[in-house]
Design a protein around this motif. Structure first.
Motif, mmCIF file in Angstrom:
data_model
loop_
_atom_site.group_PDB
_atom_site.id
_atom_site.type_symbol
_atom_site.label_atom_id
_atom_site.label_comp_id
_atom_site.label_asym_id
_atom_site.label_seq_id
_atom_site.Cartn_x
_atom_site.Cartn_y
_atom_site.Cartn_z
ATOM 1 N N VAL A 1 70.586 59.005 65.815
ATOM 2 C CA VAL A 1 71.078 57.845 65.077
ATOM 3 C C VAL A 1 72.196 57.580 65.781
ATOM 4 O O VAL A 1 72.496 56.188 66.067
ATOM 5 C CB VAL A 1 71.191 58.376 63.778
ATOM 6 N N GLN A 2 73.303 57.962 66.207
ATOM 7 C CA GLN A 2 74.241 57.614 67.090
ATOM 8 C C GLN A 2 74.147 57.207 68.284
ATOM 9 O O GLN A 2 74.414 56.126 68.560
ATOM 10 C CB GLN A 2 75.277 58.861 67.228
ATOM 11 N N PHE A 3 72.914 57.868 69.010
ATOM 12 C CA PHE A 3 72.534 57.318 70.285
ATOM 13 C C PHE A 3 71.811 55.550 70.253
ATOM 14 O O PHE A 3 72.351 54.949 70.733
ATOM 15 C CB PHE A 3 71.396 58.180 70.850
ATOM 16 N N LEU A 4 71.090 55.669 69.037
ATOM 17 C CA LEU A 4 70.349 54.485 68.742
ATOM 18 C C LEU A 4 71.500 53.126 68.555
ATOM 19 O O LEU A 4 71.399 52.146 68.959
ATOM 20 C CB LEU A 4 69.152 54.541 67.536
ATOM 21 N N PHE A 5 72.336 53.695 67.695
ATOM 22 C CA PHE A 5 73.264 52.935 67.306
ATOM 23 C C PHE A 5 74.125 52.187 68.424
ATOM 24 O O PHE A 5 74.407 50.920 68.469
ATOM 25 C CB PHE A 5 74.327 53.581 66.207
ATOM 26 N N ILE A 6 74.708 53.149 69.132
ATOM 27 C CA ILE A 6 75.452 52.845 70.325
ATOM 28 C C ILE A 6 74.605 51.898 71.190
ATOM 29 O O ILE A 6 75.118 50.936 71.710
ATOM 30 C CB ILE A 6 76.261 53.989 71.027
ATOM 31 N N ALA A 7 73.561 52.423 71.455
ATOM 32 C CA ALA A 7 72.754 51.473 72.467
ATOM 33 C C ALA A 7 72.412 50.199 71.856
ATOM 34 O O ALA A 7 72.442 49.375 72.738
ATOM 35 C CB ALA A 7 71.365 52.231 72.696
ATOM 36 N N LYS A 8 72.054 49.916 70.622
ATOM 37 C CA LYS A 8 71.855 48.638 69.945
ATOM 38 C C LYS A 8 73.159 47.772 70.040
ATOM 39 O O LYS A 8 72.954 46.726 70.265
ATOM 40 C CB LYS A 8 71.440 48.958 68.620
ATOM 41 N N LEU A 9 74.144 48.647 69.625
ATOM 42 C CA LEU A 9 75.424 47.789 69.624
ATOM 43 C C LEU A 9 75.843 46.970 70.834
ATOM 44 O O LEU A 9 76.187 45.934 71.044
ATOM 45 C CB LEU A 9 76.526 48.774 69.156
ATOM 46 N N ALA A 10 75.705 47.786 71.887
ATOM 47 C CA ALA A 10 76.110 47.465 73.155
ATOM 48 C C ALA A 10 75.078 46.406 73.567
ATOM 49 O O ALA A 10 75.589 45.393 74.066
ATOM 50 C CB ALA A 10 75.880 48.654 74.201
ATOM 51 N N SER A 11 73.744 46.794 73.550
ATOM 52 C CA SER A 11 73.052 45.482 73.978
ATOM 53 C C SER A 11 72.702 44.383 73.217
ATOM 54 O O SER A 11 72.902 43.190 73.673
ATOM 55 C CB SER A 11 71.320 46.133 73.928
ATOM 56 N N THR A 12 73.147 44.601 71.925
ATOM 57 C CA THR A 12 73.334 43.333 70.985
ATOM 58 C C THR A 12 74.352 42.581 71.545
ATOM 59 O O THR A 12 74.260 41.275 71.501
ATOM 60 C CB THR A 12 73.217 43.614 69.768
ATOM 61 N N ALA A 13 75.533 43.171 71.616
ATOM 62 C CA ALA A 13 76.557 42.302 72.006
ATOM 63 C C ALA A 13 76.454 41.402 73.379
ATOM 64 O O ALA A 13 76.913 40.264 73.348
ATOM 65 C CB ALA A 13 77.760 43.061 72.047
ATOM 66 N N PHE A 14 76.025 42.348 74.245
ATOM 67 C CA PHE A 14 75.811 41.251 75.773
ATOM 68 C C PHE A 14 74.707 40.407 75.504
ATOM 69 O O PHE A 14 74.850 39.246 76.086
ATOM 70 C CB PHE A 14 74.838 42.403 76.609
ATOM 71 N N MET A 15 73.581 40.482 74.687
ATOM 72 C CA MET A 15 72.577 39.580 74.434
ATOM 73 C C MET A 15 73.082 38.135 73.522
ATOM 74 O O MET A 15 72.641 37.452 73.614
ATOM 75 C CB MET A 15 71.334 40.033 73.765
ATOM 76 N N LEU A 16 74.095 38.564 72.655
ATOM 77 C CA LEU A 16 74.747 37.340 71.723
ATOM 78 C C LEU A 16 75.242 36.604 72.735
ATOM 79 O O LEU A 16 75.415 35.317 72.349
ATOM 80 C CB LEU A 16 75.408 38.084 70.459
ATOM 81 N N ILE A 17 76.000 37.185 73.627
ATOM 82 C CA ILE A 17 76.748 36.275 74.527
ATOM 83 C C ILE A 17 75.912 35.413 75.433
ATOM 84 O O ILE A 17 76.044 34.329 75.674
ATOM 85 C CB ILE A 17 77.911 36.935 75.259
ATOM 86 N N LEU A 18 74.960 36.239 75.811
ATOM 87 C CA LEU A 18 73.937 35.483 76.775
ATOM 88 C C LEU A 18 73.205 34.503 76.232
ATOM 89 O O LEU A 18 72.703 33.417 76.491
ATOM 90 C CB LEU A 18 73.198 36.643 77.307
ATOM 91 N N GLN A 19 72.541 34.735 75.113
ATOM 92 C CA GLN A 19 71.323 34.104 74.437
ATOM 93 C C GLN A 19 72.067 33.139 73.306
ATOM 94 O O GLN A 19 71.466 31.810 73.211
ATOM 95 C CB GLN A 19 70.553 34.952 73.791
ATOM 96 N N LYS A 20 73.096 33.374 72.448
ATOM 97 C CA LYS A 20 73.394 32.634 71.437
ATOM 98 C C LYS A 20 72.303 32.080 70.466
ATOM 99 O O LYS A 20 72.094 30.958 70.284
ATOM 100 C CB LYS A 20 74.194 31.235 71.982
ATOM 101 N N PRO A 21 71.715 33.182 69.816
ATOM 102 C CA PRO A 21 70.426 32.826 68.957
ATOM 103 C C PRO A 21 70.964 32.093 67.578
ATOM 104 O O PRO A 21 70.310 31.510 66.947
ATOM 105 C CB PRO A 21 70.116 34.335 68.675
ATOM 106 N N LEU A 22 72.293 32.322 67.097
ATOM 107 C CA LEU A 22 72.898 31.565 65.952
ATOM 108 C C LEU A 22 73.212 30.181 66.113
ATOM 109 O O LEU A 22 73.588 29.487 65.218
ATOM 110 C CB LEU A 22 74.051 32.309 65.375
ATOM 111 N N SER A 23 73.249 29.692 67.329
ATOM 112 C CA SER A 23 73.543 28.530 67.547
ATOM 113 C C SER A 23 72.528 27.385 67.296
ATOM 114 O O SER A 23 72.610 26.106 67.476
ATOM 115 C CB SER A 23 74.294 28.170 68.886
ATOM 116 N N GLY A 24 71.065 27.597 67.364
ATOM 117 C CA GLY A 24 70.066 26.838 67.040
ATOM 118 C C GLY A 24 69.863 26.408 65.410
ATOM 119 O O GLY A 24 71.060 26.386 64.784
ATOM 120 N N ARG A 25 68.895 25.975 65.140
ATOM 121 C CA ARG A 25 68.389 25.507 63.832
ATOM 122 C C ARG A 25 68.636 26.625 62.861
ATOM 123 O O ARG A 25 68.313 27.647 63.191
ATOM 124 C CB ARG A 25 67.232 24.909 63.882
ATOM 125 N N ARG A 26 69.101 26.324 61.707
ATOM 126 C CA ARG A 26 69.436 27.218 60.751
ATOM 127 C C ARG A 26 68.035 27.746 60.124
ATOM 128 O O ARG A 26 67.107 27.115 60.275
ATOM 129 C CB ARG A 26 70.355 26.700 59.546
#
Length: 725
Positions: A51-76
């Motif tokens: 669980v710790q492994f999956l959380f850390i891996a998800k946290l790191a990858s999500t932070a990178f992809m949020l900066i790269l992809q900006k998924p929340l900036s499109g239509r609501r």
């Protein structure tokens, strides 16, 4: 090169068959990196809770992809869409936890072979099994290869030992959920990595289902990349409370600093690069080509890394990114792994092969109007496929409809049940004798399976390729069973001679009880098959030959009889050894049994060989000769030639004959009379060729000398005088 065209049903046009090489190479590179990431993840999971492994891996990858992809900036997104994405994220979390648990149980090699199946391969296999698609014989064979691969990986793979009863999970833990899962696996009686295989199979099926639903959801919210990033964000938030609790309860078993590099590398490879590379490259090639490339890349990468992972250079390289103190394990390449990998690769080729868009007909002649005539046999055969479930139901119905196959099926079920009881009891009591006898009975079941298959196939209707039907498969089954019993008798006889010279010590513990139980099971088979075996004797009306007896049922009956004699011999020898100490009783009984088996098999072999060699039916020679003599008494018949009679199966006799008739004879009447003569003598299918006297003389003269022509002419003149004057 632009993306290749696809049809609506997933089939590809001929231009899509030549996928761009650089996109296929990119898929191979991406899956090789994924395999490296899985191997690194396996080593890291020894130091950190999953669980710790999956959380850390998800946290790191999500932070990178949020900066790269900006998924929340499109239509609501609407509330309904957010709820759909939330359910999608929860399902992904459950699947990834199942996958990580399976990874810790059976290692990276088996995890890559089982879990990383392309969606197109799994969906095609499921559609064929449950009849939701249009199966073909080749696709059905591909599904069968996949099933055999999984069974092989389960039964023949012995990488890890059986679990320890006191601590079945094999390593310390404090998680009640993990303990419950490991305890259930231990209760089933399988090793840890076999339990992990079942978790991986469940995970891959759920993953394909979630990804299929996710495609429709991606269209609804604005694309697959946006869905992936938002789902990763929600997954990280879902894991946050559980991860905090896990950090408090389960301390990390190594230094924090040693985990930074491997976790960053693993999260980048498994949760970022794998998704983007597969998404980009798959959009440039056909779905079938991408699925085939992905599967073959995963299989080859998994095997390659398993072979070199413990090499000194690889160990030195991996230690630079592995947690401190975590040793690299040897991932055994067992026989089960090699066979399973080969079967999975073959199944991938078969299941991802594009269906032909059409087939060319074969020219067979002209119609009476002069138009060309073609047949499309390949298309006809291809369109006759059916789902495996429908085929299984139809086959079971065929088995239960007919007496012989029904008895074989019932006895096979009893035999298999007793076999697995023996194997289970032998494993629990650690009795080598019970385990050996269980495998012996499992080996004997092959003869019953062969007899059952032959009994079912023999009733298939004739086809264009097999115009006489499949009845001869029973003869072939009886012949193979006879050969098998002959080999068994010879092996037992040779081994008994060696034991007769130097009788070994024989342990009779539990042997008598097992032999008595086996005798009771075999007696059930003797009574059942003796009834069926005797029921088919004397078939054929007024004629007295024995072609009504099924060689297939005789072979099965003799096999059960051999097992019964073996059980009797073991009981007698066990009693003599236990109460009198006569060690020589075991080889003496074995020699007697071997001789009895051999003598009982000889008639079956002689009869089946005579049928396969197209001999004139045994017991019909005199009656057929009487029929030939009766032909000459028919009105208009002058002579006959080319008479051939043979036995096709246990109940079908075939024949062909040329009949020479006078010019005034009625051909149809002659054919009917000749057929009636031989039908009374058991010939079920007779081909009669009627030849007029002038045609016969012309045909004979083409290949005869002048003297032979004169003799034939005189003989025909005598026949005329004898018949009409």
């Amino acid at each position: 090169m632009d993306s290749l065209p696809k049809t609506a049903m997933g089939a590809v046009t001929p231009s899509s068959m030549s996928a761009p090489t650089h996109f296929i190479a990119l898929l191979w590179l991406g899956k090789f990196l994924t395999a490296v990431g899985v191997y690194l993840a396996y080593d890291s999971l020894k130091a950190i809770h999953l669980v710790q492994f999956l959380f850390i891996a998800k946290l790191a990858s999500t932070a990178f992809m949020l900066i790269l992809q900006k998924p929340l900036s499109g239509r609501r997104l609407s509330v309904r869409q957010w709820l759909s994405v939330l359910r999608h994220s929860a399902a992904h979390v459950a699947i990834q936890l199942l996958w990580l648990l399976g990874l810790t149980l059976c290692g990276p090699l088996r995890s890559l072979l089982v879990f990383f199946q392309p969606d197109i391969v799994v969906i095609t296999a499921i559609a064929i099994c449950f009849g939701t698609g249009k199966p073909t014989p080749s696709k059905s064979r591909g599904v069968i290869l996949m099933v055999i691969a999984v069974v092989t990986l389960t039964l023949l793979d012995v990488d890890n030992p059986m679990p320890v009863p006191d601590h079945p999970e094999g390593f310390p833990h404090t998680s009640s959920v993990t303990h419950a899962i490991f305890y259930i696996i231990s209760l089933v009686g399988v090793s840890d990595h076999k339990g992990g295989l079942f978790l991986l199979i469940l995970a891959v099926l759920c993953n394909v289902a979630v990804r299929s639903v996710g495609r429709r959801l991606a269209v609804d919210i604005g694309g697959g990349k946006r869905l992936y990033v938002i789902s990763s964000l929600l997954s990280t938030l879902m894991l946050l409370p559980w991860a905090v609790y896990s950090f408090i309860v389960h301390p990390i078993r190594t230094e924090w600093t040693s985990l930074v590099v491997p976790l960053a590398l693993i999260s980048t490879i498994l949760f970022v690069l794998d998704f983007y590379i597969e998404t980009y490259a798959s959009s440039k090639v056909s779905e079938l080509s991408a699925g085939r490339a992905i599967h073959l890349a995963v299989i080859s990468s998994a095997l390659l890394l398993a072979a070199v992972w413990t090499h000194p250079f690889t160990v030195q390289l991996s230690q630079t990114v592995s947690p401190v103190g975590m040793a690299t394990e040897d991932h055994a390449l067992t026989t089960g792994v090699w066979v399973s990998a080969a079967l999975l690769a073959t199944a991938s080729f078969v299941l991802t092969a594009p269906n032909p868009r059409g087939s060319r007909g074969s020219f067979v002649g002209y119609t009476p109007e002069g138009q060309p005539l073609f047949v499309f046999a390949e298309r006809t055969l291809r369109d006759t496929g059916q789902s495996l479930m429908a085929f299984a139901r139809h086959t079971l119905r065929q088995i239960l409809e007919e007496r012989d196959s029904r008895w074989i099926f019932y006895f096979l079920c009893i035999n298999l049940a007793f076999t697995f009881v023996e194997l289970l009891y032998g494993t629990l009591t650690n009795s080598l004798g019970l385990i050996s006898d269980g495998f012996h009975m499992l080996f004997d079941c092959t003869a019953l399976v062969m007899g059952l298959v032959a009994a079912v196939i023999s009733r298939w209707p004739p086809s264009q390729l097999f115009p006489y039907g499949y009845g001869r498969i029973e003869v072939l089954s009886g012949f193979i069973n006879g050969l098998f019993l002959t080999v068994v008798a010879l092996v037992v006889f040779v081994e008994s001679i060696d034991r007769f010279v130097d009788p070994p010590e024989v342990s009779t513990d539990k042997l008598l009880a097992v032999s008595v139980a086996g005798l009771l099971v075999n007696l059930i088979g003797i009574l059942a098959f003796q009834s069926s075996h005797g029921h088919s004797h004397g078939g054929g009306g007024s004629h007295g030959h024995s072609h009504g007896d099924s060689t297939n049922m005789r072979g099965v009956f003799l096999h059960v009889l051999a097992d019964t004699l073996g059980s009797v011999g073991v009981i007698i020898s066990s009693l003599l050894i236990q109460y009198f100490g006569w060690l020589i009783a075991d080889p003496v009984c074995s020699i007697f049994i071997a001789i009895m088996i051999f003598l009982s098999v000889i008639p079956l072999l002689k009869e089946s060989v005579s049928i396969l060699m197209l001999r004139t039916p045994i017991g019909c020679e005199s009656q057929l000769q009487e029929g030939l003599s009766k032909l000459l008494t028919l009105e208009g018949v002058l002579s006959y030639s080319e008479q051939h009679f043979w036995q096709h199966s246990s109940s079908v006799l075939l024949g062909m004959i040329h009949v020479q008739v006078s010019p005034s004879a009625n051909e149809q009447k002659v054919v009917q009379q000749v057929g009636s003569v031989f039908r009374d003598r058991g010939i079920t299918n007779l081909v009669v060729q009627v030849e007029k006297e002038s045609f016969f003389q012309h045909r004979t003269g083409l290949s005869a000398s002048q003297n032979q022509i004169s003799d034939i002419h005189n003989d025909l003149h005598k026949f005329k005088q004898f018949t009409f004057y």
